[in-house]
Write a protein that holds these residues in place. Structure first.
Motif, PDB file in Angstrom:
ATOM      1  N   LEU A 350     -14.840   1.328   3.655  1.00 26.09           N
ATOM      2  CA  LEU A 350     -13.892   1.948   4.913  1.00 26.09           C
ATOM      3  C   LEU A 350     -13.364   1.783   5.475  1.00 26.09           C
ATOM      4  O   LEU A 350     -12.220   1.984   5.918  1.00 26.09           O
ATOM      5  CB  LEU A 350     -15.332   1.759   6.454  1.00 26.09           C
ATOM      6  N   ALA A 351     -12.907   0.231   5.462  1.00 23.41           N
ATOM      7  CA  ALA A 351     -11.585  -0.195   5.906  1.00 23.41           C
ATOM      8  C   ALA A 351     -10.435   0.474   4.846  1.00 23.41           C
ATOM      9  O   ALA A 351      -9.353   1.141   5.401  1.00 23.41           O
ATOM     10  CB  ALA A 351     -11.396  -1.502   6.155  1.00 23.41           C
ATOM     11  N   TYR A 352     -10.613   0.084   3.757  1.00 23.70           N
ATOM     12  CA  TYR A 352      -9.730   1.084   2.529  1.00 23.70           C
ATOM     13  C   TYR A 352      -9.031   2.868   2.688  1.00 23.70           C
ATOM     14  O   TYR A 352      -8.027   2.483   2.620  1.00 23.70           O
ATOM     15  CB  TYR A 352      -9.854   1.031   1.231  1.00 23.70           C
ATOM     16  N   ASN A 353     -10.194   3.427   3.119  1.00 26.14           N
ATOM     17  CA  ASN A 353     -10.315   4.369   3.080  1.00 26.14           C
ATOM     18  C   ASN A 353      -9.162   4.917   4.701  1.00 26.14           C
ATOM     19  O   ASN A 353      -8.796   6.269   4.495  1.00 26.14           O
ATOM     20  CB  ASN A 353     -11.867   5.356   3.697  1.00 26.14           C
ATOM     21  N   MET A 354      -9.830   3.671   5.628  1.00 28.12           N
ATOM     22  CA  MET A 354      -9.005   4.389   6.945  1.00 28.12           C
ATOM     23  C   MET A 354      -7.562   3.958   6.883  1.00 28.12           C
ATOM     24  O   MET A 354      -6.435   4.566   7.565  1.00 28.12           O
ATOM     25  CB  MET A 354      -9.187   3.359   8.048  1.00 28.12           C
ATOM     26  N   ILE A 355      -7.315   3.444   5.696  1.00 25.29           N
ATOM     27  CA  ILE A 355      -5.238   2.504   5.496  1.00 25.29           C
ATOM     28  C   ILE A 355      -4.961   3.771   4.808  1.00 25.29           C
ATOM     29  O   ILE A 355      -4.163   4.255   5.074  1.00 25.29           O
ATOM     30  CB  ILE A 355      -5.755   1.356   4.517  1.00 25.29           C
ATOM     31  N   ARG A 356      -5.750   4.288   3.976  1.00 28.46           N
ATOM     32  CA  ARG A 356      -5.745   5.555   3.075  1.00 28.46           C
ATOM     33  C   ARG A 356      -5.807   6.353   3.734  1.00 28.46           C
ATOM     34  O   ARG A 356      -4.313   7.753   3.314  1.00 28.46           O
ATOM     35  CB  ARG A 356      -6.285   5.602   1.620  1.00 28.46           C
ATOM     36  N   ARG A 357      -6.439   6.844   4.940  1.00 25.88           N
ATOM     37  CA  ARG A 357      -5.750   7.942   5.390  1.00 25.88           C
ATOM     38  C   ARG A 357      -4.814   8.089   6.707  1.00 25.88           C
ATOM     39  O   ARG A 357      -3.446   9.137   6.280  1.00 25.88           O
ATOM     40  CB  ARG A 357      -7.036   8.174   6.521  1.00 25.88           C
ATOM     41  N   GLU A 358      -4.408   6.639   7.230  1.00 28.40           N
ATOM     42  CA  GLU A 358      -3.311   6.477   8.102  1.00 28.40           C
ATOM     43  C   GLU A 358      -1.889   6.378   7.113  1.00 28.40           C
ATOM     44  O   GLU A 358      -1.021   7.141   8.025  1.00 28.40           O
ATOM     45  CB  GLU A 358      -3.636   5.257   8.701  1.00 28.40           C
ATOM     46  N   ALA A 359      -2.207   6.310   5.914  1.00 28.64           N
ATOM     47  CA  ALA A 359      -0.848   6.055   4.653  1.00 28.64           C
ATOM     48  C   ALA A 359      -0.554   7.843   5.111  1.00 28.64           C
ATOM     49  O   ALA A 359       0.239   8.548   4.429  1.00 28.64           O
ATOM     50  CB  ALA A 359      -1.153   4.792   3.595  1.00 28.64           C
ATOM     51  N   SER A 360      -1.826   8.011   4.382  1.00 30.40           N
ATOM     52  CA  SER A 360      -1.589   9.666   4.644  1.00 30.40           C
ATOM     53  C   SER A 360      -0.646  10.549   5.630  1.00 30.40           C
ATOM     54  O   SER A 360       0.296  11.597   5.123  1.00 30.40           O
ATOM     55  CB  SER A 360      -3.153  11.063   4.217  1.00 30.40           C
ATOM     56  N   GLN A 361      -1.331  10.298   6.233  1.00 33.57           N
ATOM     57  CA  GLN A 361      -0.609  10.971   8.060  1.00 33.57           C
ATOM     58  C   GLN A 361       0.449  10.196   7.947  1.00 33.57           C
ATOM     59  O   GLN A 361       1.821  11.739   8.351  1.00 33.57           O
ATOM     60  CB  GLN A 361      -1.904  10.367   8.814  1.00 33.57           C
ATOM     61  N   ALA A 362       0.929   9.211   7.584  1.00 33.30           N
ATOM     62  CA  ALA A 362       2.375   8.978   7.858  1.00 33.30           C
ATOM     63  C   ALA A 362       3.070   9.807   6.461  1.00 33.30           C
ATOM     64  O   ALA A 362       4.351  10.198   6.752  1.00 33.30           O
ATOM     65  CB  ALA A 362       2.064   7.225   7.692  1.00 33.30           C
ATOM     66  N   ALA A 363       2.834  10.066   5.483  1.00 33.60           N
ATOM     67  CA  ALA A 363       3.299  10.438   4.324  1.00 33.60           C
ATOM     68  C   ALA A 363       3.772  12.379   4.713  1.00 33.60           C
ATOM     69  O   ALA A 363       4.549  12.907   4.760  1.00 33.60           O
ATOM     70  CB  ALA A 363       2.253  10.573   3.563  1.00 33.60           C
ATOM     71  N   VAL A 364       2.598  12.755   5.510  1.00 27.15           N
ATOM     72  CA  VAL A 364       2.699  14.112   6.034  1.00 27.15           C
ATOM     73  C   VAL A 364       3.615  14.230   7.054  1.00 27.15           C
ATOM     74  O   VAL A 364       4.443  14.810   6.827  1.00 27.15           O
ATOM     75  CB  VAL A 364       1.099  14.562   6.608  1.00 27.15           C
ATOM     76  N   ALA A 365       4.140  13.413   7.948  1.00 30.48           N
ATOM     77  CA  ALA A 365       5.172  13.646   9.236  1.00 30.48           C
ATOM     78  C   ALA A 365       6.271  13.013   8.300  1.00 30.48           C
ATOM     79  O   ALA A 365       7.675  13.615   8.636  1.00 30.48           O
ATOM     80  CB  ALA A 365       4.888  11.816   9.891  1.00 30.48           C
ATOM     81  N   PHE A 366       6.634  12.632   6.654  1.00 31.74           N
ATOM     82  CA  PHE A 366       7.708  11.859   6.169  1.00 31.74           C
ATOM     83  C   PHE A 366       7.815  13.328   5.604  1.00 31.74           C
ATOM     84  O   PHE A 366       8.869  13.596   4.325  1.00 31.74           O
ATOM     85  CB  PHE A 366       7.369  10.894   6.268  1.00 31.74           C
ATOM     86  N   GLY A 367       7.584  14.092   5.398  1.00 27.28           N
ATOM     87  CA  GLY A 367       7.118  15.501   3.860  1.00 27.28           C
ATOM     88  C   GLY A 367       7.010  14.676   2.680  1.00 27.28           C
ATOM     89  O   GLY A 367       7.490  15.705   2.135  1.00 27.28           O
ATOM     90  N   ARG A 368       6.214  14.364   2.447  1.00 25.92           N
ATOM     91  CA  ARG A 368       6.454  13.092   1.149  1.00 25.92           C
ATOM     92  C   ARG A 368       4.504  13.537   0.558  1.00 25.92           C
ATOM     93  O   ARG A 368       3.655  13.657   1.779  1.00 25.92           O
ATOM     94  CB  ARG A 368       6.522  11.697   1.363  1.00 25.92           C
ATOM     95  N   ALA A 369       4.146  13.114  -0.268  1.00 27.66           N
ATOM     96  CA  ALA A 369       2.676  13.036  -0.409  1.00 27.66           C
ATOM     97  C   ALA A 369       2.054  11.484  -0.828  1.00 27.66           C
ATOM     98  O   ALA A 369       2.536  10.502  -0.771  1.00 27.66           O
ATOM     99  CB  ALA A 369       2.892  13.221  -2.676  1.00 27.66           C
ATOM    100  N   PRO A 370       0.659  11.644  -0.548  1.00 29.73           N
ATOM    101  CA  PRO A 370       0.306  10.116  -0.148  1.00 29.73           C
ATOM    102  C   PRO A 370       0.260   9.309  -0.975  1.00 29.73           C
ATOM    103  O   PRO A 370       0.573   8.039  -0.624  1.00 29.73           O
ATOM    104  CB  PRO A 370      -1.444  10.386   0.713  1.00 29.73           C
ATOM    105  N   SER A 371       0.282  10.023  -2.276  1.00 28.31           N
ATOM    106  CA  SER A 371       0.436   9.009  -3.040  1.00 28.31           C
ATOM    107  C   SER A 371       1.774   7.878  -3.412  1.00 28.31           C
ATOM    108  O   SER A 371       1.740   7.407  -4.375  1.00 28.31           O
ATOM    109  CB  SER A 371      -0.096   9.323  -5.038  1.00 28.31           C
TER     110      SER A 371
END
Length: 443
Positions: A350-371
């Protein structure tokens, strides 16, 4: 009084925004529903109530090198808001975890994984299909008679047991966002293929799922492609497969027919006697590789299919992030009771997924891909920020702090520059003894 109502009445004593990264991603209604599964749910106001124990389990995943009671102190987890050694005994933390159990954490992981794993981001599809992967991993538990009897251990060429009991994990991951949609945990002796059967229905429509060769099964593949809409699969061919050519699409691309094994038909009488599969071959590093797929040749070229399978390694990177970055290369889980072992691993996922999702939201804010975001620095950054947020006023400027956190995560993008070529060379092994270069050669 229901647990949900009880949690809503705790506003004067505890505010879920203390850990705003967690609670921004997980609605309070989900938390309440998860805690409703605990058989020990009660309205009694304990020093360490179930709602905060849930955050403590997540904190354990982020601070692997800290004792559990120290994690509680760092995250300011306590009914009074002061989790000091005088207010929170070490034994009280263990008893609180036992009261919570593993069920609520597992439910919350599945709820969030199903919700987040199907979210769409920039460049998250392959020719209109979402890409997922299924694979397994092993986790080591402490060596106690109780855990060894429950989890079992690995095979050895003799009657000797492996040093530690082993827990098996099989996961379904979105390879573009690296979010885990679903997972199964079991003792070592259970088959990865049987565990994958249990979350097959979670695979979304309009998708392609990449499997390791250990999951080769007519039953598994036919059910995946037969259910839903446009659910395809891709897996390496096993050695010594017997097949006959039906249609030749190209030099290394053809449709083949194979017999379904009697064992598979005995387990599932609805299976046909034969099934047809597309076979694609390609060369990599001078070796010929063959993969099997349900992707139709009329729509997807052999070159594209061969290139797609290379993304299966993304799930291996996800497992590496969990074992290396989050667990800090700790080989053994910390819990010593069966239910707490499951609770710890569900909290880790669960913690891993939350980090990944928070990183994905940050990527969206910068116009980048989550990976594009590096996981380890993001994990460390979020862990530090949680300590700061836990000590701060939970109400004022919460949105600004979360925006600052995502801005910090967004600065951790990967640089996709080609690596310099460094040919391999054979070097002399290091030795602590001096080397006499004038010595005579050995006869």
């Amino acid at each position: 009084m229901s647990v949900q109502q009880h949690l809503l009445d705790l506003g004067d004593l505890f505010n879920f925004s203390d850990l705003s990264t967690f609670t921004q991603n997980i609605p309070i209604e989900w938390v309440a529903s998860a805690l409703d599964l605990s058989s020990q749910a009660t309205i009694r106001r304990r020093r360490l109530p179930a709602d905060q124990v849930l955050w403590l389990v997540l904190g354990m995943a982020l601070f692997r090198d800290e004792p559990v009671h120290e994690v509680a102190r760092r995250l300011n987890i306590c009914a009074q808001g002061l989790a000091t050694d005088h207010l929170l005994a070490r034994s009280g933390v263990t008893e609180a975890r036992k009261r919570l159990g593993s069920g609520p954490v597992e439910w919350l992981f599945r709820k969030t994984g199903n919700q987040w794993g199907g979210e769409r981001y920039r460049d998250d599809s392959w020719q209109g299909l979402q890409v997922f992967a299924v694979d397994g991993a092993l986790l080591r538990t402490p060596d106690t008679p109780e855990l060894r009897d429950h989890f079992g251990s690995g095979n050895t060429p003799t009657e000797r047991q492996t040093p530690f009991p082993m827990l098996r994990l099989v996961a379904l991951m979105n390879v573009r966002s690296h979010v885990i949609l679903d997972a199964q945990l079991s003792p070592y002796r259970r088959s990865e293929m049987r565990l994958a059967d249990e979350f097959l229905e979670q695979v979304p429509n309009q998708s392609v799922t990449l499997f390791d060769k250990g999951f080769w099964s007519a039953d598994l593949m036919l059910r995946l492609s037969g259910q839903g809409i446009s659910r395809h699969w891709l897996t390496p061919a096993r050695k010594n497969l017997v097949s006959e050519e039906v249609v030749r699409y190209g030099k290394n691309d053809r449709l083949v027919r194979m017999k379904v094994s009697p064992q598979a038909r005995k387990r599932n009488p609805d299976l046909p006697t034969h099934w047809e599969v597309r076979e694609v071959s390609y060369e990599i590093q001078g070796k010929l590789k063959t993969i099997m797929t349900s992707l139709p040749a009329a729509t997807y070229s052999a070159n594209a299919v061969a290139k797609l399978y290379q993304e299966r390694w993304e799930i291996e990177l996800g497992f590496r992030d969990i074992k290396s970055s989050m667990q800090q290369n700790a080989m053994t889980l910390r819990s010593k009771k069966i239910d707490l072992v499951y609770q710890e691993v569900w909290g880790l996922l669960l913690a891993y997924n939350m980090i990944r999702r928070e990183a994905s939201q940050a990527a969206v804010a910068f116009g980048r891909a989550p990976s594009d975001i590096r996981f380890k620095p993001a994990c460390q950054y979020i862990a530090v920020q949680l300590i700061v947020m836990a000590a701060a006023n939970p109400i004022s400027a919460m949105g600004r702090r979360l925006a600052d956190l995502r801005a910090g995560v967004g600065g951790m993008f990967l640089d996709h520059h080609p690596r310099p070529s460094r040919p391999r060379t054979v070097k002399i092994s290091k030795t602590r003894f001096p080397v006499d270069r004038k010595a005579a050669p050995l006869k």
